[in-house]
Design a protein around this motif. Sequence first.
Motif, PDB file in Angstrom:
ATOM      1  N   LEU A 410       0.826  -1.195   0.000  1.00 46.31           N
ATOM      2  CA  LEU A 410       0.000   0.000   0.000  1.00 46.31           C
ATOM      3  C   LEU A 410       0.868   1.256   0.000  1.00 46.31           C
ATOM      4  CD1 LEU A 410      -2.766  -0.886   2.619  1.00 46.31           C
ATOM      5  CD2 LEU A 410      -2.871  -1.106   0.159  1.00 46.31           C
ATOM      6  N   ASN A 411       0.472   2.243  -0.769  1.00 48.25           N
ATOM      7  CA  ASN A 411       1.106   3.553  -0.740  1.00 48.25           C
ATOM      8  C   ASN A 411       0.297   4.422   0.219  1.00 48.25           C
ATOM      9  OD1 ASN A 411       2.526   5.877  -1.223  1.00 48.25           O
ATOM     10  ND2 ASN A 411       1.593   6.275  -3.200  1.00 48.25           N
ATOM     11  N   VAL A 412       0.738   4.508   1.461  1.00 52.07           N
ATOM     12  CA  VAL A 412      -0.016   5.178   2.520  1.00 52.07           C
ATOM     13  C   VAL A 412       0.365   6.652   2.569  1.00 52.07           C
ATOM     14  CG1 VAL A 412      -0.551   5.206   4.971  1.00 52.07           C
ATOM     15  CG2 VAL A 412      -0.123   3.034   3.819  1.00 52.07           C
ATOM     16  N   VAL A 413      -0.621   7.525   2.501  1.00 51.80           N
ATOM     17  CA  VAL A 413      -0.371   8.969   2.558  1.00 51.80           C
ATOM     18  C   VAL A 413      -1.312   9.593   3.587  1.00 51.80           C
ATOM     19  CG1 VAL A 413       0.389   9.109   0.162  1.00 51.80           C
ATOM     20  CG2 VAL A 413      -2.017   9.452   0.702  1.00 51.80           C
ATOM     21  N   TYR A 414      -0.870  10.727   4.122  1.00 57.77           N
ATOM     22  CA  TYR A 414      -1.696  11.502   5.047  1.00 57.77           C
ATOM     23  C   TYR A 414      -2.207  12.726   4.312  1.00 57.77           C
ATOM     24  CZ  TYR A 414      -3.035  14.563   8.904  1.00 57.77           C
ATOM     25  OH  TYR A 414      -3.725  15.402   9.734  1.00 57.77           O
ATOM     26  N   TYR A 415      -3.527  12.927   4.344  1.00 59.14           N
ATOM     27  CA  TYR A 415      -4.078  14.100   3.689  1.00 59.14           C
ATOM     28  C   TYR A 415      -5.210  14.667   4.528  1.00 59.14           C
ATOM     29  CZ  TYR A 415      -6.389  17.220   0.436  1.00 59.14           C
ATOM     30  OH  TYR A 415      -6.954  18.319  -0.135  1.00 59.14           O
ATOM     31  N   ALA A 416      -4.986  15.875   5.025  1.00 59.79           N
ATOM     32  CA  ALA A 416      -6.016  16.625   5.751  1.00 59.79           C
ATOM     33  C   ALA A 416      -5.838  18.093   5.413  1.00 59.79           C
ATOM     34  CB  ALA A 416      -5.901  16.397   7.260  1.00 59.79           C
ATOM     35  N   LYS A 417      -6.939  18.782   5.202  1.00 59.95           N
ATOM     36  CA  LYS A 417      -6.901  20.203   4.875  1.00 59.95           C
ATOM     37  C   LYS A 417      -7.905  20.921   5.767  1.00 59.95           C
ATOM     38  CE  LYS A 417      -7.413  23.515   1.085  1.00 59.95           C
ATOM     39  NZ  LYS A 417      -7.734  23.690  -0.346  1.00 59.95           N
ATOM     40  N   LEU A 418      -7.393  21.822   6.613  1.00 65.38           N
ATOM     41  CA  LEU A 418      -8.241  22.531   7.570  1.00 65.38           C
ATOM     42  C   LEU A 418      -8.656  23.879   6.978  1.00 65.38           C
ATOM     43  CD1 LEU A 418      -9.545  22.618  10.354  1.00 65.38           C
ATOM     44  CD2 LEU A 418      -7.416  23.572  11.249  1.00 65.38           C
ATOM     45  N   GLU A 448     -13.536  23.124   9.298  1.00 69.32           N
ATOM     46  CA  GLU A 448     -13.917  21.978   8.475  1.00 69.32           C
ATOM     47  C   GLU A 448     -12.679  21.283   7.933  1.00 69.32           C
ATOM     48  OE1 GLU A 448     -16.843  20.804   4.712  1.00 69.32           O
ATOM     49  OE2 GLU A 448     -16.585  22.898   5.321  1.00 69.32           O
ATOM     50  N   ASN A 449     -12.662  19.941   8.071  1.00 70.79           N
ATOM     51  CA  ASN A 449     -11.584  19.121   7.534  1.00 70.79           C
ATOM     52  C   ASN A 449     -12.009  18.622   6.159  1.00 70.79           C
ATOM     53  OD1 ASN A 449      -9.490  17.394   6.985  1.00 70.79           O
ATOM     54  ND2 ASN A 449      -9.835  16.037   8.721  1.00 70.79           N
ATOM     55  N   GLU A 450     -11.382  19.141   5.106  1.00 71.72           N
ATOM     56  CA  GLU A 450     -11.742  18.767   3.754  1.00 71.72           C
ATOM     57  C   GLU A 450     -10.989  17.530   3.270  1.00 71.72           C
ATOM     58  OE1 GLU A 450     -11.183  22.181   1.299  1.00 71.72           O
ATOM     59  OE2 GLU A 450     -12.869  23.286   2.186  1.00 71.72           O
ATOM     60  N   GLY A 451     -10.130  16.984   4.094  1.00 71.14           N
ATOM     61  CA  GLY A 451      -9.416  15.762   3.734  1.00 71.14           C
ATOM     62  C   GLY A 451     -10.020  14.556   4.425  1.00 71.14           C
ATOM     63  N   GLU A 452      -9.477  13.358   4.112  1.00 68.26           N
ATOM     64  CA  GLU A 452      -9.976  12.111   4.686  1.00 68.26           C
ATOM     65  C   GLU A 452      -9.247  11.723   5.964  1.00 68.26           C
ATOM     66  OE1 GLU A 452      -9.418   9.500   1.418  1.00 68.26           O
ATOM     67  OE2 GLU A 452     -11.383   9.890   0.558  1.00 68.26           O
ATOM     68  N   LYS A 513     -15.184  16.102   8.306  1.00 65.22           N
ATOM     69  CA  LYS A 513     -16.045  16.532   9.413  1.00 65.22           C
ATOM     70  C   LYS A 513     -15.839  18.022   9.669  1.00 65.22           C
ATOM     71  CE  LYS A 513     -17.528  12.347  10.369  1.00 65.22           C
ATOM     72  NZ  LYS A 513     -18.941  11.957  10.179  1.00 65.22           N
ATOM     73  N   LYS A 514     -16.794  18.622  10.432  1.00 60.33           N
ATOM     74  CA  LYS A 514     -16.676  20.035  10.778  1.00 60.33           C
ATOM     75  C   LYS A 514     -17.036  20.256  12.238  1.00 60.33           C
ATOM     76  CE  LYS A 514     -19.562  21.703   7.787  1.00 60.33           C
ATOM     77  NZ  LYS A 514     -20.429  22.664   7.042  1.00 60.33           N
ATOM     78  N   GLU A 515     -16.523  21.340  12.792  1.00 66.04           N
ATOM     79  CA  GLU A 515     -16.796  21.738  14.173  1.00 66.04           C
ATOM     80  C   GLU A 515     -17.166  23.220  14.156  1.00 66.04           C
ATOM     81  OE1 GLU A 515     -16.644  20.826  18.470  1.00 66.04           O
ATOM     82  OE2 GLU A 515     -16.311  19.519  16.744  1.00 66.04           O
ATOM     83  N   ILE A 516     -18.224  23.584  14.875  1.00 65.77           N
ATOM     84  CA  ILE A 516     -18.722  24.963  14.870  1.00 65.77           C
ATOM     85  C   ILE A 516     -18.674  25.518  16.288  1.00 65.77           C
ATOM     86  CG2 ILE A 516     -20.677  26.474  14.375  1.00 65.77           C
ATOM     87  CD1 ILE A 516     -21.599  24.464  12.307  1.00 65.77           C
ATOM     88  N   ASN A 564      -2.814  24.233   6.115  1.00 62.44           N
ATOM     89  CA  ASN A 564      -3.441  25.364   6.807  1.00 62.44           C
ATOM     90  C   ASN A 564      -3.587  25.063   8.300  1.00 62.44           C
ATOM     91  OD1 ASN A 564      -4.539  27.961   6.781  1.00 62.44           O
ATOM     92  ND2 ASN A 564      -6.615  27.204   6.492  1.00 62.44           N
ATOM     93  N   LYS A 565      -2.488  24.619   8.921  1.00 68.97           N
ATOM     94  CA  LYS A 565      -2.540  24.185  10.318  1.00 68.97           C
ATOM     95  C   LYS A 565      -2.725  25.327  11.308  1.00 68.97           C
ATOM     96  CE  LYS A 565       1.203  22.914  12.494  1.00 68.97           C
ATOM     97  NZ  LYS A 565       1.512  24.004  13.441  1.00 68.97           N
ATOM     98  N   GLU A 566      -2.485  26.553  10.891  1.00 67.84           N
ATOM     99  CA  GLU A 566      -2.690  27.678  11.785  1.00 67.84           C
ATOM    100  C   GLU A 566      -3.072  28.906  10.970  1.00 67.84           C
ATOM    101  OE1 GLU A 566       0.858  28.473  13.894  1.00 67.84           O
ATOM    102  OE2 GLU A 566       2.123  28.647  12.120  1.00 67.84           O
TER     103      GLU A 566
END
Length: 646
Positions: A410-418, A448-452, A513-516, A564-566
Amino acid sequence: MFGFKVVSLGDVDADGGEDILVSALREEHSGGTGRVHLYSGRSISSIYTVISRSTEYPEIIQSFSEDNSELYGFSVGDENTDLDGNGFSDLVVGDPGKNAQKAHIYYAKTVVRVLFPDKIPARLLYEELVVDETNCPVTNQNGVNFCQPFTMTFENRGIFRSDPIFPNDPPVLTKWAFEEDITVSVKLSNQTDQSKLQLFDQPKEVVLGPSKDSATLTFWIYGIDVPEVYGTGMHLVAETTLKSPSQIKLKGSSGYKAETVLASSTFKDIDIAISPVADVTMNVRPKRPRVRLGSSTKTLTAIISLNTISGELENFVNGELQIKLGTTVIGFTCAYSEPEGLASCRREGFFVNCKFAGTKKFQKAKLTIVFLITGLVDGVSEQTSFPISYKLTWANRKEDVRYVSTLTKLNVVYYAKLTVVGQSGSVAANAPFIKSGINTIDYSVVLENEGESQISKTDVSVYAPYDPLLFSITVAGKKTCDSKGFSPDYKGKCSYSQCQLFGCSIASLGGLKKEIFSVTAQFSDGAFWKKIVTEQETFTFTADWNVVQPVRYKTNLENMYPENKEGSVTMGTVVIAKESVFPWWVVVVTLLVSIAIVSIIIIVLYRKGFFTKKDPKLIYENDIGDDEFVDPDQGMTVQKNDLSSA
């Protein structure tokens, strides 16, 4: 009263273990009637439940005793009670009964499953079309260009098989010999559609026993107009049945005798093919799947290429591709082939079996298998490499097998976009201040996290105006955020002279997912409220966020932070002006005036005779000039003027 008597009854089921007899008086689920249970001493599983009078006990007995005795099983015999001398302990059950004392005797007879021995070829391959003209029984038929025999040999021995105690243990096999002659019926059936091969003279029977240690049956296969180049094939099923006697005496390898009931037939597959040239190469190209941490499933694709060595159009006869998955986290989804309809596949346990159509010819073929990777742990399986083996067999092959083994990683990657959005509050222009009511404006911060992939702990800081005499501020997410007070250091973070800080935190934010966080400003001073709704006073907030630690997935990837971590967003207050009411009365007046003007025009035109149809031969006197005359021969008519009709 389960366990009133417990004794050893010897090895009743012939599995090598001492079996245990347990009596139970007044069993509730049997209506208070006594029972006797026999348990395997090797597997501790129930063998028999005896609850009735009988001269022998079969595999399971389910009828009650005559008088439904509560004390049935009050006493039982042990392993020394072999009344008929057949090597197995018979069962003696004491029953005081309601009316008289009784002793029930059950003569032991074991029930076993015998695997009948044979020497039947699984595959027969003929390299060329041959006719045995001397012995072939069908040479008198037209078009016969293939006729050959094959043999099946049976021996006077059997194998008793008992299931293992633990799943990974091998089965226990015990050899038996038949002590009296038995009749074996053998029947072959052709399972191949449109095959040019046929069977001659079947079914057949053989006799085995003390008088005959082995027996051989010969079957003839013949073909009519079999193609010279591509050959043909057939798939047979051999069914062997023990016909007589129904109860067969066996002598076991341990020296004692037993009687057994052999009820079921046994089946065996035979592949037969004729082809002088068919042979292929196989190449497997697994695509390395890219898996994003946090995704629950992922597909894995393998492309299997087949090419005929001769470079000519050929076909498989009883071709089969067996794919061994080797792990439970891979599931079979679908398969498709080029040319279409070349093969059909289905999942069977840890294997995917693909059957090739024997009538489909190809020079180059491609089979695409789509697997589904499931059971992912924390976004990725602990097993990131998947061994898959491919075994190709076919009846008309020249070599035994084609085998390819692959290791798909498996080609494992991390993808999250805040993504963080500050939603400004809104209020109507010149909105009145309600002294006894609640004058509030609502704002919000949306993360909102636009990644998986998952985002770890994130801190959110909200800077709000501070003046408890004029207004109050509350900030809350899934739980209320803590107020950190106000400080001169916060100056410039809000629109007021003093700013207070609210500290919020998110433990984790899952993929997609998202948090408000909601921000509410409640105003208590009417004069300040008026400044807000008339835009004399600005009222703004600032929200900062920061992902403070990376995610801990079960992978060797490091520094797993989202894009966009901060950053920071600003929320303002929008004053919405009231829309002016459209003057509908102007429309109504304009419409009425228009109708009046049109009516006047119509009346004037009517009076002028605009709408009156005139006769071209009718002339009024006033219309005749001094120098004009009327010619009666032309059919003209002169009429006096009628003012009422003008």
